[in-house]
Design an enzyme around this catalytic site. Sequence first.
Site, PDB file in Angstrom:
ATOM      1  N   GLY A   6      10.952 -11.284  -3.932  1.00  0.00           N
ATOM      2  CA  GLY A   6       9.730 -10.886  -4.632  1.00  0.00           C
ATOM      3  C   GLY A   6       8.732 -12.000  -4.873  1.00  0.00           C
ATOM      4  O   GLY A   6       7.926 -11.915  -5.807  1.00  0.00           O
ATOM      5  N   ASN A  57       6.200 -12.640  -3.013  1.00  0.00           N
ATOM      6  CA  ASN A  57       4.862 -12.076  -2.773  1.00  0.00           C
ATOM      7  C   ASN A  57       4.426 -11.204  -3.949  1.00  0.00           C
ATOM      8  O   ASN A  57       3.258 -11.217  -4.327  1.00  0.00           O
ATOM      9  CB  ASN A  57       4.824 -11.287  -1.455  1.00  0.00           C
ATOM     10  CG  ASN A  57       4.665 -12.212  -0.263  1.00  0.00           C
ATOM     11  OD1 ASN A  57       3.582 -12.746  -0.029  1.00  0.00           O
ATOM     12  ND2 ASN A  57       5.745 -12.446   0.461  1.00  0.00           N
ATOM     13  N   ILE A  75       8.927   2.491   6.818  1.00  0.00           N
ATOM     14  CA  ILE A  75       8.155   3.503   6.080  1.00  0.00           C
ATOM     15  C   ILE A  75       8.080   4.783   6.920  1.00  0.00           C
ATOM     16  O   ILE A  75       7.545   4.769   8.033  1.00  0.00           O
ATOM     17  CB  ILE A  75       6.730   2.978   5.748  1.00  0.00           C
ATOM     18  CG1 ILE A  75       6.828   1.674   4.932  1.00  0.00           C
ATOM     19  CG2 ILE A  75       5.911   4.026   4.995  1.00  0.00           C
ATOM     20  CD1 ILE A  75       7.554   1.790   3.602  1.00  0.00           C
ATOM     21  N   ASN A  85       0.766  -4.222   4.502  1.00  0.00           N
ATOM     22  CA  ASN A  85       2.051  -4.923   4.651  1.00  0.00           C
ATOM     23  C   ASN A  85       1.777  -6.399   4.921  1.00  0.00           C
ATOM     24  O   ASN A  85       0.795  -6.736   5.585  1.00  0.00           O
ATOM     25  CB  ASN A  85       2.812  -4.320   5.840  1.00  0.00           C
ATOM     26  CG  ASN A  85       4.130  -5.037   6.116  1.00  0.00           C
ATOM     27  OD1 ASN A  85       4.929  -5.265   5.200  1.00  0.00           O
ATOM     28  ND2 ASN A  85       4.363  -5.419   7.364  1.00  0.00           N
ATOM     29  N   HIS A 137       3.309  -9.525   6.972  1.00  0.00           N
ATOM     30  CA  HIS A 137       4.278  -9.858   8.021  1.00  0.00           C
ATOM     31  C   HIS A 137       4.280 -11.382   8.214  1.00  0.00           C
ATOM     32  O   HIS A 137       3.204 -11.987   8.315  1.00  0.00           O
ATOM     33  CB  HIS A 137       3.907  -9.155   9.338  1.00  0.00           C
ATOM     34  CG  HIS A 137       4.888  -9.461  10.423  1.00  0.00           C
ATOM     35  ND1 HIS A 137       6.145  -8.879  10.463  1.00  0.00           N
ATOM     36  CD2 HIS A 137       4.839 -10.334  11.457  1.00  0.00           C
ATOM     37  CE1 HIS A 137       6.807  -9.371  11.501  1.00  0.00           C
ATOM     38  NE2 HIS A 137       6.043 -10.256  12.117  1.00  0.00           N
ATOM     39  N   ASP A 149       4.419  -2.671  12.784  1.00  0.00           N
ATOM     40  CA  ASP A 149       3.489  -3.818  12.790  1.00  0.00           C
ATOM     41  C   ASP A 149       2.309  -3.612  13.750  1.00  0.00           C
ATOM     42  O   ASP A 149       1.787  -4.569  14.326  1.00  0.00           O
ATOM     43  CB  ASP A 149       4.231  -5.126  13.170  1.00  0.00           C
ATOM     44  CG  ASP A 149       5.377  -5.444  12.221  1.00  0.00           C
ATOM     45  OD1 ASP A 149       5.272  -5.110  11.031  1.00  0.00           O
ATOM     46  OD2 ASP A 149       6.375  -6.032  12.677  1.00  0.00           O
ATOM     47  N   GLU A 208       1.253 -16.639   3.200  1.00  0.00           N
ATOM     48  CA  GLU A 208       1.499 -15.322   2.589  1.00  0.00           C
ATOM     49  C   GLU A 208       0.953 -15.210   1.170  1.00  0.00           C
ATOM     50  O   GLU A 208       0.289 -14.225   0.830  1.00  0.00           O
ATOM     51  CB  GLU A 208       3.012 -15.032   2.558  1.00  0.00           C
ATOM     52  CG  GLU A 208       3.619 -14.913   3.933  1.00  0.00           C
ATOM     53  CD  GLU A 208       5.069 -14.457   3.899  1.00  0.00           C
ATOM     54  OE1 GLU A 208       5.454 -13.652   3.035  1.00  0.00           O
ATOM     55  OE2 GLU A 208       5.840 -14.926   4.751  1.00  0.00           O
TER      56      GLU A 208
HETATM   57  C1  GAR Z   1       8.306 -12.416   3.297  1.00  0.00           C
HETATM   58  O1  GAR Z   1       8.347 -13.551   4.128  1.00  0.00           O
HETATM   59  C2  GAR Z   1       7.598 -11.272   4.000  1.00  0.00           C
HETATM   60  O2  GAR Z   1       6.537 -11.696   4.803  1.00  0.00           O
HETATM   61  C3  GAR Z   1       8.711 -10.704   4.815  1.00  0.00           C
HETATM   62  O3  GAR Z   1       9.851 -10.788   4.007  1.00  0.00           O
HETATM   63  C4  GAR Z   1       9.702 -11.863   3.079  1.00  0.00           C
HETATM   64  C5  GAR Z   1       9.900 -11.334   1.667  1.00  0.00           C
HETATM   65  O4  GAR Z   1       9.870 -12.347   0.713  1.00  0.00           O
HETATM   66  N1  GAR Z   1       8.421  -9.376   5.234  1.00  0.00           N
HETATM   67  C6  GAR Z   1       8.812  -8.864   6.399  1.00  0.00           C
HETATM   68  O5  GAR Z   1       9.471  -9.472   7.199  1.00  0.00           O
HETATM   69  C7  GAR Z   1       8.379  -7.419   6.640  1.00  0.00           C
HETATM   70  N2  GAR Z   1       8.559  -7.063   8.010  1.00  0.00           N
HETATM   71  P1  GAR Z   1       9.587 -12.051  -0.824  1.00  0.00           P
HETATM   72  O6  GAR Z   1      10.550 -10.934  -1.246  1.00  0.00           O
HETATM   73  O7  GAR Z   1       9.915 -13.350  -1.509  1.00  0.00           O
HETATM   74  O8  GAR Z   1       8.151 -11.665  -0.987  1.00  0.00           O
END
Ligand code: GAR
Length: 214
Positions: A12, A14, A94, A108, A110, A151, A181
């Site tokens: 979490g 992000n 999704i 989203n 990525h 994606d 990100e």
């Molecule tokens: C992040 O790096 C995000 O970009 C990726 O998972 C991680 C989650 O981190 N998402 C994907 O790969 C989606 N296809 P977080 O839980 O610390 O935000």
Amino acid sequence: MLKIAVCVSGGGTNLQAIIDGIESGKISDTRIVLVFSNNPNAYALERAKKAGIPAVCKSPKNYPARDDFNKDFLETLKSAEPDLVVLAGCMVVIPKEIVRAFPNRIINIHPALIPSFCGQGYYGLHVHEKVLERGARVTGATVHFVDEGTDTGPIILQKAVMVEQDDTPEILQKRVMEQAEWKIMPKAIDLIAHGKVRVEDHKVIIDGYDPQSI
Ligand code: GAR
């Protein structure tokens, strides 16, 4: 006021960047109305709790069939009445019913520069492993609208990050999060909250787009 539902599955960070962005005013006119996790052990749920945000966890494992989970996922989102659904490290594919219920209203993050290192099997740390395996010198992150593909939706923002020679997947993941990100996700939400983002012919147009400000 843009009401957002944030879907998470893990750490979490992000989600935290969004919470901090709202608190600091980097994201304005925005409120998180729901955090949804498919994983009961997601630390993101703790982050939501600490910030006083309503959070629910529903695991697909507790449903007889995937369709039953998908229906409940959709109903849970709908009942929060979000203007925008934000996938912030959400590892659930999704279902199309949800994409159709929120057309160009799901975004989203990525962890690579789409259309490189994306699609089925490219999620989380695997993406960075593949970048290092291929010997790419530049990677980054992308915020995009979600359509029915993996994606494949219109790209909103991207930011490049340099790969270093002795990177491990974990080190690269951290750099991509810090340098890309946690910047482009809050920025994209703020732009949407202020009505500056529209989609035309599968491409995103941003009013007053300034790449230097990202
Ligand atoms: C992040 O790096 C995000 O970009 C990726 O998972 C991680 C989650 O981190 N998402 C994907 O790969 C989606 N296809 P977080 O839980 O610390 O935000």
